[in-house]
Design a protein around this motif. Structure first.
Motif, PDB file in Angstrom:
ATOM      1  N   ILE A 289      54.348   7.913  97.696  1.00 22.69           N
ATOM      2  CA  ILE A 289      55.269   6.849  97.282  1.00 22.69           C
ATOM      3  C   ILE A 289      54.540   5.506  97.239  1.00 22.69           C
ATOM      4  O   ILE A 289      54.726   4.700  96.314  1.00 22.69           O
ATOM      5  N   LEU A 290      53.664   5.258  98.224  1.00 23.50           N
ATOM      6  CA  LEU A 290      52.871   4.026  98.226  1.00 23.50           C
ATOM      7  C   LEU A 290      51.923   3.977  97.031  1.00 23.50           C
ATOM      8  O   LEU A 290      51.759   2.938  96.393  1.00 23.50           O
ATOM      9  N   VAL A 291      51.307   5.118  96.725  1.00 26.43           N
ATOM     10  CA  VAL A 291      50.374   5.184  95.602  1.00 26.43           C
ATOM     11  C   VAL A 291      51.073   4.820  94.303  1.00 26.43           C
ATOM     12  O   VAL A 291      50.563   4.044  93.490  1.00 26.43           O
ATOM     13  N   ASN A 292      52.240   5.382  94.098  1.00 29.76           N
ATOM     14  CA  ASN A 292      52.960   5.159  92.847  1.00 29.76           C
ATOM     15  C   ASN A 292      53.787   3.884  92.871  1.00 29.76           C
ATOM     16  O   ASN A 292      54.236   3.415  91.822  1.00 29.76           O
ATOM     17  N   GLY A 293      54.030   3.348  94.082  1.00 31.16           N
ATOM     18  CA  GLY A 293      54.861   2.151  94.184  1.00 31.16           C
ATOM     19  C   GLY A 293      56.246   2.404  93.642  1.00 31.16           C
ATOM     20  O   GLY A 293      56.835   1.561  92.977  1.00 31.16           O
ATOM     21  N   ARG A 294      56.788   3.598  93.941  1.00 25.63           N
ATOM     22  CA  ARG A 294      58.016   4.016  93.266  1.00 25.63           C
ATOM     23  C   ARG A 294      59.116   4.445  94.241  1.00 25.63           C
ATOM     24  O   ARG A 294      59.852   5.382  93.974  1.00 25.63           O
ATOM     25  N   LEU A 295      59.230   3.776  95.372  1.00 22.13           N
ATOM     26  CA  LEU A 295      60.298   4.128  96.295  1.00 22.13           C
ATOM     27  C   LEU A 295      61.668   3.939  95.647  1.00 22.13           C
ATOM     28  O   LEU A 295      62.520   4.824  95.665  1.00 22.13           O
ATOM     29  N   PHE A 296      61.877   2.762  95.035  1.00 20.07           N
ATOM     30  CA  PHE A 296      63.181   2.496  94.427  1.00 20.07           C
ATOM     31  C   PHE A 296      63.356   3.297  93.139  1.00 20.07           C
ATOM     32  O   PHE A 296      64.470   3.700  92.798  1.00 20.07           O
ATOM     33  N   THR A 297      62.252   3.527  92.410  1.00 20.30           N
ATOM     34  CA  THR A 297      62.335   4.367  91.216  1.00 20.30           C
ATOM     35  C   THR A 297      62.783   5.762  91.588  1.00 20.30           C
ATOM     36  O   THR A 297      63.613   6.377  90.925  1.00 20.30           O
ATOM     37  N   PHE A 298      62.218   6.281  92.688  1.00 18.24           N
ATOM     38  CA  PHE A 298      62.572   7.624  93.153  1.00 18.24           C
ATOM     39  C   PHE A 298      64.048   7.701  93.517  1.00 18.24           C
ATOM     40  O   PHE A 298      64.771   8.605  93.101  1.00 18.24           O
ATOM     41  N   LEU A 299      64.514   6.717  94.305  1.00 17.68           N
ATOM     42  CA  LEU A 299      65.911   6.742  94.725  1.00 17.68           C
ATOM     43  C   LEU A 299      66.849   6.602  93.537  1.00 17.68           C
ATOM     44  O   LEU A 299      67.871   7.288  93.443  1.00 17.68           O
ATOM     45  N   ASN A 300      66.502   5.722  92.603  1.00 13.98           N
ATOM     46  CA  ASN A 300      67.368   5.481  91.450  1.00 13.98           C
ATOM     47  C   ASN A 300      67.324   6.601  90.427  1.00 13.98           C
ATOM     48  O   ASN A 300      68.224   6.740  89.598  1.00 13.98           O
TER      49      ASN A 300
END
Length: 309
Positions: A289-300
Motif C-alpha cells: 500500500i505504501l509502494v502504490n500510495g493507494r490506501l484511499f484508492t483501495f478503500l474507495n
C-alpha cells in the motif's frame, strides 16, 4: 452515473477473480498429492477451454481473430497462463497454500518497479520505504516454517512464488498495454487453449492419464473448480476489470487474495495458523500500500464503497 456503474462492475469482477484465485491455491494443494503439476494443469486448462468455448457459442462470439493479435495472445498465454501456473503448481509441492497466498500479494511491488524501469515513473521515498517494508514481510512469511527465524537456505517453493509475482506483474502490464481489440471472453479462451496445448506434451511424457481413474469425487470437484472458475471465469473477469480500470488500480485487489486463501486453507486443509506468517502477510500488504500510495484508492475501489457513489 454510467462511469460509476462501470467502475463498480469492474471492481466486482476484480474481487471475484481474486477470490477464485485465492481459493485456487487450496484446490491445487488438495490434488497435488496424486497428480504431478503438468497433469493437473492439462485437466484444468482442458476443462476451462471447454467451458469458455461453450460460453462463446452461447453468446455467438466469432472465434476467428485477426492475424495481428495472434503474437499478442501467444505471449500473454505463455506468460500469464502456462509459465505462471506451472511455477505456482510446482511451488505448492513444498509450501503451504496460505503462505503462497500471502506472497502473491507482493506482485504490485514488481508492477511499480517495472513502471520505474520501463515507463519512466519516479521512485519516491514512500515507494522505496514501502518496498523495504514489503520485503521484510516476505522474509517473515518465507521463514515462518523454519524452526529458527530467518533460517537459510529458503525453501525453493517460496522463491518460485516470488518469481510468479514478478511474472504476474509483467502479464498485467502487457494485457493493459497491448490494447487487444477483442472481447475479453475471446482473449481468455485462446489463452486457456494455449495453456492446454503447451502442457499436453508433458502429460504424454509423464503418462498422467494413468492416475486419473484413482481420483476421488472430492478431487474431481477441486479440478472442476480450477477449470471453470479459476482458469475460465477468473481470467475472463480480470480482463473485463482491466477494460475499465488502470492496471495499478486493479492490482490493489491482490491485497484481498491472501485472506481468501487463508480462510479456505484453514477450513479445507486444516493448515495451522502461524502467527509470524500472518504478521508477515499483514506487513507485506502495508508495504505494498505504501509502494502504490493507494490506501484511499483501495478503500474507495471496493464494490460496496462504489455502489452508492
Amino acid at each position: 452515473m454510467i462511469a460509476s456503474r462501470a467502475k463498480f462492475a469492474a471492481s466486482l469482477y476484480a474481487t471475484m477473480s481474486i477470490s477464485f484465485w485465492g481459493i485456487s491455491f487450496v484446490s491445487t494443494k488438495a490434488v497435488l498429492d496424486k497428480l504431478d503439476p503438468y497433469t493437473l494443469l492439462v485437466i484444468r486448462f482442458g476443462i476451462g477451454a471447454l467451458f469458455l468455448l461453450i460460453l462463446l457459442v452461447l453468446k455467438r462470439y466469432p472465434l476467428k481473430i485477426p492475424l495481428t493479435y495472434i503474437p499478442h495472445l501467444i505471449v500473454l498465454g505463455i506468460l500469464g497462463v502456462f509459465v505462471h501456473q506451472v511455477i505456482q503448481a510446482t511451488a505448492l509441492l513444498t509450501i503451504d497454500a496460505s503462505a503462497a497466498g500471502w506472497i502473491i500479494s507482493f506482485s504490485p511491488v514488481f508492477t511499480v518497479i517495472l513502471s520505474v524501469l520501463f515507463l519512466h515513473e519516479k521512485m519516491t521515498v514512500s515507494k522505496a520505504a514501502g518496498m523495504i517494508v514489503a520485503i521484510i514481510g516476505v522474509l517473515m512469511v518465507t521463514t515462518s516454517g523454519s524452526q529458527q527465524s530467518f533460517q537459510f537456505p529458503i525453501n525453493i517453493g517460496y522463491l518460485l512464488m516470488i518469481l510468479s509475482t514478478l511474472n504476474w506483474a509483467i502479464y498485467s502490464v502487457l494485457l493493459k498495454r497491448l490494447h487487444i481489440q477483442l472481447p475479453s471472453l475471446v482473449i481468455t479462451f485462446y489463452m486457456c487453449l494455449l495453456g492446454f496445448a503447451l502442457t499436453t506434451p508433458f502429460l504424454i511424457r509423464n503418462k498422467g492419464w494413468e492416475i486419473m481413474p484413482l481420483l476421488t469425487d472430492v478431487e474431481w470437484a477441486h479440478l472442476l473448480f480450477l477449470g471453470v472458475f479459476v482458469s475460465g471465469v477468473a481470467y475472463w473477469y480480470w480482463a473485463k476489470a482491466l477494460e475499465v480500470l488502470e492496471a495499478s488500480q486493479v492490482s490493489v485487489f491482490l491485497y484481498l487474495e491472501p485472506v481468501a486463501t487463508l480462510i479456505t486453507a484453514i477450513l479445507l486443509l486444516q493448515e495451522k495458523i502461524i502467527p509470524i506468517s500472518i504478521l508477515g502477510g499483514i506487513i507485506i500488504i502495508i508495504g505494498v500500500i505504501l509502494v502504490n500510495g493507494r490506501l484511499f484508492t483501495f478503500l474507495n475501489s471496493l464494490p460496496w464503497r462504489n455502489k452508492d457513489s
